[in-house]
Design a protein around this motif. Structure first.
Motif, PDB file in Angstrom:
ATOM      1  N   ALA A 141     -53.301  12.337  29.988  1.00 56.28           N
ATOM      2  CA  ALA A 141     -51.864  12.288  30.271  1.00 56.28           C
ATOM      3  C   ALA A 141     -51.573  12.637  31.721  1.00 56.28           C
ATOM      4  N   ALA A 142     -52.290  13.623  32.251  1.00 56.07           N
ATOM      5  CA  ALA A 142     -52.105  13.992  33.653  1.00 56.07           C
ATOM      6  C   ALA A 142     -52.500  12.844  34.575  1.00 56.07           C
ATOM      7  N   ALA A 143     -53.632  12.207  34.275  1.00 57.47           N
ATOM      8  CA  ALA A 143     -54.086  11.089  35.101  1.00 57.47           C
ATOM      9  C   ALA A 143     -53.118   9.908  35.034  1.00 57.47           C
ATOM     10  N   ALA A 144     -52.444   9.749  33.901  1.00 63.69           N
ATOM     11  CA  ALA A 144     -51.493   8.650  33.733  1.00 63.69           C
ATOM     12  C   ALA A 144     -50.123   8.981  34.313  1.00 63.69           C
ATOM     13  N   GLY A 145     -49.924  10.214  34.747  1.00 63.96           N
ATOM     14  CA  GLY A 145     -48.660  10.602  35.354  1.00 63.96           C
ATOM     15  C   GLY A 145     -47.532  10.837  34.372  1.00 63.96           C
ATOM     16  N   VAL A 146     -47.859  11.149  33.106  1.00 65.27           N
ATOM     17  CA  VAL A 146     -46.811  11.358  32.100  1.00 65.27           C
ATOM     18  C   VAL A 146     -46.887  12.744  31.463  1.00 65.27           C
ATOM     19  N   ALA A 147     -47.611  13.661  32.077  1.00 61.00           N
ATOM     20  CA  ALA A 147     -47.792  14.980  31.476  1.00 61.00           C
ATOM     21  C   ALA A 147     -46.484  15.746  31.351  1.00 61.00           C
ATOM     22  N   ASP A 148     -45.456  15.361  32.121  1.00 62.18           N
ATOM     23  CA  ASP A 148     -44.159  16.041  32.000  1.00 62.18           C
ATOM     24  C   ASP A 148     -43.430  15.667  30.723  1.00 62.18           C
ATOM     25  N   ARG A 149     -43.821  14.533  30.106  1.00 59.97           N
ATOM     26  CA  ARG A 149     -43.150  14.086  28.874  1.00 59.97           C
ATOM     27  C   ARG A 149     -44.084  13.958  27.679  1.00 59.97           C
ATOM     28  N   VAL A 150     -45.362  14.154  27.898  1.00 60.15           N
ATOM     29  CA  VAL A 150     -46.348  14.056  26.811  1.00 60.15           C
ATOM     30  C   VAL A 150     -47.077  15.383  26.711  1.00 60.15           C
ATOM     31  N   ARG A 151     -47.001  15.994  25.541  1.00 62.13           N
ATOM     32  CA  ARG A 151     -47.641  17.287  25.340  1.00 62.13           C
ATOM     33  C   ARG A 151     -48.463  17.237  24.060  1.00 62.13           C
ATOM     34  N   PHE A 152     -49.596  17.917  24.090  1.00 62.87           N
ATOM     35  CA  PHE A 152     -50.504  17.892  22.953  1.00 62.87           C
ATOM     36  C   PHE A 152     -50.646  19.304  22.392  1.00 62.87           C
ATOM     37  N   HIS A 153     -50.713  19.367  21.057  1.00 60.14           N
ATOM     38  CA  HIS A 153     -50.673  20.649  20.374  1.00 60.14           C
ATOM     39  C   HIS A 153     -51.794  20.734  19.346  1.00 60.14           C
ATOM     40  N   ARG A 154     -52.505  21.852  19.370  1.00 55.84           N
ATOM     41  CA  ARG A 154     -53.456  22.124  18.298  1.00 55.84           C
ATOM     42  C   ARG A 154     -52.692  22.864  17.201  1.00 55.84           C
ATOM     43  N   ARG A 155     -52.095  22.078  16.345  1.00 54.46           N
ATOM     44  CA  ARG A 155     -51.136  22.619  15.385  1.00 54.46           C
ATOM     45  C   ARG A 155     -51.034  21.687  14.190  1.00 54.46           C
ATOM     46  N   ASP A 156     -50.827  22.241  13.028  1.00 50.86           N
ATOM     47  CA  ASP A 156     -50.641  21.450  11.814  1.00 50.86           C
ATOM     48  C   ASP A 156     -49.247  20.838  11.848  1.00 50.86           C
ATOM     49  N   ALA A 157     -49.181  19.529  11.774  1.00 52.92           N
ATOM     50  CA  ALA A 157     -47.887  18.846  11.819  1.00 52.92           C
ATOM     51  C   ALA A 157     -47.033  19.154  10.597  1.00 52.92           C
ATOM     52  N   ALA A 158     -47.608  19.773   9.569  1.00 55.26           N
ATOM     53  CA  ALA A 158     -46.837  20.143   8.391  1.00 55.26           C
ATOM     54  C   ALA A 158     -46.054  21.441   8.585  1.00 55.26           C
ATOM     55  N   ASP A 159     -46.161  22.069   9.730  1.00 57.32           N
ATOM     56  CA  ASP A 159     -45.432  23.300  10.017  1.00 57.32           C
ATOM     57  C   ASP A 159     -43.935  23.074   9.788  1.00 57.32           C
TER      58      ASP A 159
ATOM     59  N   ALA B 272     -50.014   8.039  22.572  1.00 56.53           N
ATOM     60  CA  ALA B 272     -48.901   8.833  23.090  1.00 56.53           C
ATOM     61  C   ALA B 272     -48.578   8.448  24.525  1.00 56.53           C
ATOM     62  N   ILE B 273     -49.604   8.242  25.328  1.00 51.09           N
ATOM     63  CA  ILE B 273     -49.414   7.855  26.721  1.00 51.09           C
ATOM     64  C   ILE B 273     -48.761   6.476  26.803  1.00 51.09           C
ATOM     65  N   ALA B 274     -49.219   5.540  25.992  1.00 53.52           N
ATOM     66  CA  ALA B 274     -48.648   4.189  26.008  1.00 53.52           C
ATOM     67  C   ALA B 274     -47.174   4.219  25.609  1.00 53.52           C
ATOM     68  N   LEU B 275     -46.828   5.020  24.607  1.00 52.24           N
ATOM     69  CA  LEU B 275     -45.436   5.107  24.171  1.00 52.24           C
ATOM     70  C   LEU B 275     -44.563   5.752  25.242  1.00 52.24           C
ATOM     71  N   ALA B 276     -45.080   6.762  25.919  1.00 53.76           N
ATOM     72  CA  ALA B 276     -44.318   7.397  26.991  1.00 53.76           C
ATOM     73  C   ALA B 276     -44.078   6.424  28.146  1.00 53.76           C
ATOM     74  N   ARG B 277     -45.057   5.617  28.463  1.00 56.22           N
ATOM     75  CA  ARG B 277     -44.886   4.626  29.528  1.00 56.22           C
ATOM     76  C   ARG B 277     -43.867   3.561  29.132  1.00 56.22           C
ATOM     77  N   ALA B 278     -43.905   3.151  27.861  1.00 57.77           N
ATOM     78  CA  ALA B 278     -43.009   2.093  27.405  1.00 57.77           C
ATOM     79  C   ALA B 278     -41.573   2.578  27.273  1.00 57.77           C
ATOM     80  N   TYR B 279     -41.398   3.887  27.006  1.00 57.12           N
ATOM     81  CA  TYR B 279     -40.061   4.424  26.768  1.00 57.12           C
ATOM     82  C   TYR B 279     -39.823   5.633  27.674  1.00 57.12           C
ATOM     83  N   PRO B 280     -39.320   5.403  28.860  1.00 53.98           N
ATOM     84  CA  PRO B 280     -39.171   6.475  29.858  1.00 53.98           C
ATOM     85  C   PRO B 280     -38.219   7.591  29.443  1.00 53.98           C
ATOM     86  N   LEU B 281     -37.360   7.350  28.442  1.00 48.58           N
ATOM     87  CA  LEU B 281     -36.444   8.387  27.983  1.00 48.58           C
ATOM     88  C   LEU B 281     -37.041   9.235  26.852  1.00 48.58           C
ATOM     89  N   ALA B 282     -38.243   8.899  26.431  1.00 45.18           N
ATOM     90  CA  ALA B 282     -38.845   9.583  25.284  1.00 45.18           C
ATOM     91  C   ALA B 282     -39.736  10.731  25.713  1.00 45.18           C
TER      92      ALA B 282
END
Length: 353
Positions: free
Chosen positions: A215-233, A186-196
């Motif tokens: 994500a915080a250490a990589a400086g992308v926490a504003d665009r990368v969020r993690f959820h303890r949630r079933d993706a089938a929701d 997720a962090i790598a994708l956020a870095r590669a795509y600044p609009l994502a």
């Protein structure tokens, strides 16, 4: 000595050396030596370990060639030890492609701790939940693909999947990482795509906490969020331009349900990518080193972990392309394409339709 007995002796030797390396990784001994050469007393002062144990570990590491000693004839307490050039990159956790501590050392602690449960599982057919493997496996497993995601994944998208790359580049987009682990993809994708904006989904709370910190250490926490949630929701349906399942499908108890959920997550024109083990298209024996590695990983972790969930398909690490296609067809996809990427351990699949 027969060829097999020699092979087993060398395997035992290498296992012992890896376990000694595990001590160095978990106790911070390699990190301490990375700060500069040290004798026994200096290593103890830096790490807080016992002097007699420090001496034995330093001598063993020098004998094994992991570290160097300045004067073998000096008194034990006066010998000075150091990491040779290039060894820190291998022995310390980082995003370097040469860093192997996560892949080779840390998981050993998890497997060793899980051995009693594995013995029982093999007798009963039950699974072994990831919690049994503990933090050592969690940290080792989550860091194993860090360099792959950091350095290879963005290039694969731009060179081999130009339509997806263009969609993520040209306009604001959303990406879902299902089974996100510690968040390195997720962090790598956020870095590669600044609009994502990237959402990672997982069910393991400690791993998600690590992902947040990464994500915080990589400086992308504003665009990368993690959820303890079933993706089938159902509330998540249709939100994403790209949905990813990276090196996780083979461990999931119900892979068809997961792929079906991924199909619902993607929006109009969205894409689904699956990264999983690169194994032979059919069973071969004996196998090469990669096939041996994948099977051993399956025996010790991935099959038992997958069997821990309800209604498990008992996939294991050895997820062949034909099986991926069967899972995808059952999940409603029209086609599965193998994306031509250069990696010894993984295949990348593009699921369409």
């Amino acid at each position: 000595m027969t060829a097999l007995s020699l092979r087993l002796f060398l395997a035992m030797l290498h296992t012992q050396e890896l376990l000694a390396g595990y001590l160095g990784a978990r106790l911070g001994l390699y990190e301490a030596l990375d700060r500069g050469p040290a004798d026994v007393g200096e290593l103890c002062a830096r790490t807080g370990i016992d002097a007699r144990y420090a001496r034995e570990w330093l001598e063993q590491q020098a004998v094994a060639g992991f570290i160097e000693v300045d004067d073998v004839a000096a008194a034990p307490e006066r010998r000075v030890y150091r990491l040779p050039p290039g060894h820190a990159e291998v022995l310390l956790a980082s995003d370097s492609p040469l860093s192997l501590v996560s892949l080779t050392m840390l998981p050993l602690g998890g497997v060793a701790g899980a051995l009693p449960a594995l013995l029982e599982a093999y007798r009963t057919g039950a699974g072994v939940p990831d919690e049994v493997y503990g933090d050592d496996w969690r940290h080792g497993h989550s860091g194993a693909n860090r360099s792959l995601f950091t350095y290879a994944l963005p290039g694969w998208l731009s060179s081999s999947l130009p339509e997806i790359h263009q969609r993520l580049t040209a306009a604001p987009s959303r990406i879902a990482d299902v089974g996100c682990g510690a968040g390195w993809a997720a962090i790598a994708l956020a870095r590669a795509y600044p609009l994502a904006e990237v959402d990672g989904y997982d069910l393991d709370a400690p791993t998600l906490a690590a992902a947040d910190a990464n994500a915080a250490a990589a400086g992308v926490a504003d665009r990368v969020r993690f959820h303890r949630r079933d993706a089938a929701d159902p509330e998540l349906a249709g939100r994403y331009d790209l949905v990813c399942v990276f090196d996780a499908l083979h461990e999931m108890s119900q892979p068809v349900s997961v792929l079906r959920a991924c199909r619902r997550l993607r929006g109009d024109g969205g894409a689904v990518l699956v990264l999983d083990a690169k194994v032979a298209h059919r069973f071969v024996a004996p196998g090469d080193e990669i096939e041996r590695f994948q099977y051993a990983t399956s025996v010790l972790h991935c099959l038992p972990a997958g069997l821990a969930g309800p209604g498990s398909t008992a996939t294991g690490t050895v997820l062949r392309p034909a099986q991926v296609r069967r899972f995808a067809t059952e999940a409603g996809y029209a086609d599965v394409q193998i994306v031509p990427v250069d990696d010894r351990f993984h295949r990348l699949y593009h699921l369409t339709g």
